[in-house]
Design a protein around this motif. Structure first.
Motif, PDB file in Angstrom:
ATOM      1  N   LEU A 231       0.832  -1.324  -0.135  1.00 51.45           N
ATOM      2  CA  LEU A 231      -0.162   0.084   0.014  1.00 51.45           C
ATOM      3  C   LEU A 231       0.846   1.357  -0.012  1.00 51.45           C
ATOM      4  CD1 LEU A 231      -2.676  -1.350   2.880  1.00 51.45           C
ATOM      5  CD2 LEU A 231      -3.053  -1.120   0.227  1.00 51.45           C
ATOM      6  N   TYR A 232       0.714   2.160  -0.906  1.00 51.14           N
ATOM      7  CA  TYR A 232       1.601   3.341  -1.405  1.00 51.14           C
ATOM      8  C   TYR A 232       1.720   4.152   0.207  1.00 51.14           C
ATOM      9  CZ  TYR A 232       1.831   1.699  -5.934  1.00 51.14           C
ATOM     10  OH  TYR A 232       1.925   1.192  -7.241  1.00 51.14           O
ATOM     11  N   TYR A 233       0.380   4.169   1.006  1.00 50.32           N
ATOM     12  CA  TYR A 233       0.488   5.269   1.817  1.00 50.32           C
ATOM     13  C   TYR A 233       1.229   4.546   3.243  1.00 50.32           C
ATOM     14  CZ  TYR A 233      -3.355   2.327   3.692  1.00 50.32           C
ATOM     15  OH  TYR A 233      -4.195   1.422   3.992  1.00 50.32           O
TER      16      TYR A 233
ATOM     17  N   LYS B 168      -7.987  -8.733   2.232  1.00 47.90           N
ATOM     18  CA  LYS B 168      -8.395  -7.727   3.185  1.00 47.90           C
ATOM     19  C   LYS B 168      -7.731  -6.435   3.266  1.00 47.90           C
ATOM     20  CE  LYS B 168     -10.429 -11.034   6.107  1.00 47.90           C
ATOM     21  NZ  LYS B 168     -10.635 -11.523   7.536  1.00 47.90           N
ATOM     22  N   LYS B 169      -7.005  -6.217   2.105  1.00 50.73           N
ATOM     23  CA  LYS B 169      -6.234  -4.805   1.686  1.00 50.73           C
ATOM     24  C   LYS B 169      -6.670  -3.892   0.875  1.00 50.73           C
ATOM     25  CE  LYS B 169      -2.790  -6.002   4.450  1.00 50.73           C
ATOM     26  NZ  LYS B 169      -3.484  -7.286   5.124  1.00 50.73           N
ATOM     27  N   PHE B 170      -7.401  -4.397  -0.476  1.00 48.01           N
ATOM     28  CA  PHE B 170      -8.022  -3.473  -1.414  1.00 48.01           C
ATOM     29  C   PHE B 170      -9.151  -4.075  -2.263  1.00 48.01           C
ATOM     30  CE2 PHE B 170      -4.689  -5.847  -3.641  1.00 48.01           C
ATOM     31  CZ  PHE B 170      -5.272  -5.739  -5.128  1.00 48.01           C
ATOM     32  N   SER B 171      -9.622  -3.396  -3.039  1.00 49.39           N
ATOM     33  CA  SER B 171     -10.749  -3.786  -4.091  1.00 49.39           C
ATOM     34  C   SER B 171     -10.736  -2.778  -5.211  1.00 49.39           C
ATOM     35  CB  SER B 171     -12.219  -3.597  -3.408  1.00 49.39           C
ATOM     36  OG  SER B 171     -12.459  -4.496  -2.232  1.00 49.39           O
TER      37      SER B 171
ATOM     38  N   THR C 224      -8.522   0.341   5.478  1.00 51.33           N
ATOM     39  CA  THR C 224      -9.950  -0.330   6.217  1.00 51.33           C
ATOM     40  C   THR C 224     -10.014   1.084   7.105  1.00 51.33           C
ATOM     41  OG1 THR C 224      -8.365  -1.439   7.895  1.00 51.33           O
ATOM     42  CG2 THR C 224      -9.111  -2.870   6.063  1.00 51.33           C
ATOM     43  N   GLY C 225     -11.475   0.723   7.864  1.00 53.01           N
ATOM     44  CA  GLY C 225     -11.834   1.718   8.870  1.00 53.01           C
ATOM     45  C   GLY C 225     -11.655   3.351   8.252  1.00 53.01           C
TER      46      GLY C 225
END
Length: 330
Positions: free
Chosen positions: A76-78, A264-267, A217-218
């Motif tokens: 994840l880039y962030y 559970k990381k991206f869509s 998430t969240g």
């Protein structure tokens, strides 16, 4: 540096056993450049050779072991630097010792599970790669080889059409219909727009394909919308009772299959967005999600035997002869 025992070094090269015959696929890198990589499917074996070439013949190279890894990871880039590995396989090629001459090591990862498609997006990257390492006390020698993975899917059994309405009370009433809700990446979207009531002056109408990437998430959820395609339906004012056909070919656009909650990381989701603009530049739109999938039959002719078996597993087929006859018919 040589009097510290670090005078020798080496170059590492990773060569796949089927490099001459394996199909390659274009894949976009993080900086937007397109490169070609060896293409694999879920369940295929990954095998080859690791060549360790000494830079200075006659000098020995001390090492703490030589290994090769097959890794699937999400970044994840962030949250750079924090890699989430969902596949991690290791093969030891040599025990700690020393090399007195260049050497080649064979490796094989049998029937490797590759559950997700390779993806490079706005905020996330999913990649598969081989990494060979000569471990040393202070500085390891590494070499990585990226590959691309495509996920194959079956033709959806239930594929209902989409019927929707756009309306402004006493001003505008439009019905639009698409022939189905699930499309493969080389498919054609066929539809029709019906004008039931038109009391405002519409100047322009188009359909956009929008890709929505969701990461995190969240409270740390990030949404990125990217307009993949714009298809002009009409330029000018429609009249009541008019209907306009739509044929939108997907093959010309860069799209991936729909991805839902990957590890559970991206869509990654896709939407058809119907946009109407009136003469006063007001915009009216209606959005509908569609599902995109990669059709396995297209690639079977150039797939290896292992990939064909993996494809049959996705298709729920246990009859290789039947699948082969389908391939011949194509």
């Amino acid at each position: 540096m040589s009097f510290f025992g670090f005078g020798q070094s080496a170059d590492i090269d990773i060569v796949l056993n089927d490099a001459e015959t394996r199909k390659k696929a274009e894949h976009k890198s993080e900086d937007g450049r397109k490169d070609k990589y060896f293409l694999f499917y879920d369940g295929e074996t990954v095998s080859g050779k690791v060549n360790v070439t000494l830079k200075y013949p006659g000098k020995r190279l001390e090492h703490n072991g030589i290994k090769i890894e097959f890794i699937g990871q999400i970044e994840l880039y962030y949250d750079r630097g924090n890699h989430h590995e969902f596949v991690s396989l290791v093969k030891d090629l040599a025990r700690p010792g020393e090399l007195t001459q260049s050497q080649t090591f064979d490796f094989e990862f049998t029937h490797v599970e590759k559950p997700y498609e390779s993806y490079t997006g706005q905020n996330v990257k999913l990649r598969y790669f081989l990494r060979a390492t000569v471990s040393r006390r202070l500085n390891d020698i590494n070499k990585e080889l990226d590959i691309v993975v495509h996920t194959l899917s079956t033709y959806p059994e239930l594929n209902s059409s989409i019927k929707m309405e756009v309306g402004i009370e006493d001003c505008l009433h439009i019905e639009f219909e698409y022939n189905k809700s699930k499309y493969h990446l080389k498919d054609v979207i066929v539809g029709k727009i019906y004008f039931l009531l038109v009391r405002i002056k519409i100047r322009h109408m188009e359909i956009d394909i929008i890709k929505r990437e969701t990461t995190g998430t969240g409270p740390n959820v990030y949404h990125e919308n990217d307009t993949i395609a714009k298809y002009e339906i009409m330029d000018g004012a429609p009249v009541r009772g008019e209907s306009i056909p739509i044929r939108l070919f997907l093959a010309g656009y860069e799209m991936t299959p729909t991805m839902r909650d990957i590890n559970k990381k991206f869509s990654v989701r896709y939407y058809l967005n119907l946009v109407l603009i009136d003469e006063e530049e007001r915009r009216y739109f209606k959005q509908q999600e569609i599902t995109l999938w990669r059709k396995g039959d297209i690639v079977r002719k150039s797939m290896s035997h292992q990939a064909a078996i993996a494809s049959q597993r996705f298709e729920g087929s246990s009859n290789p002869e039947r699948s082969q006859s389908q391939s011949n018919e194509e």
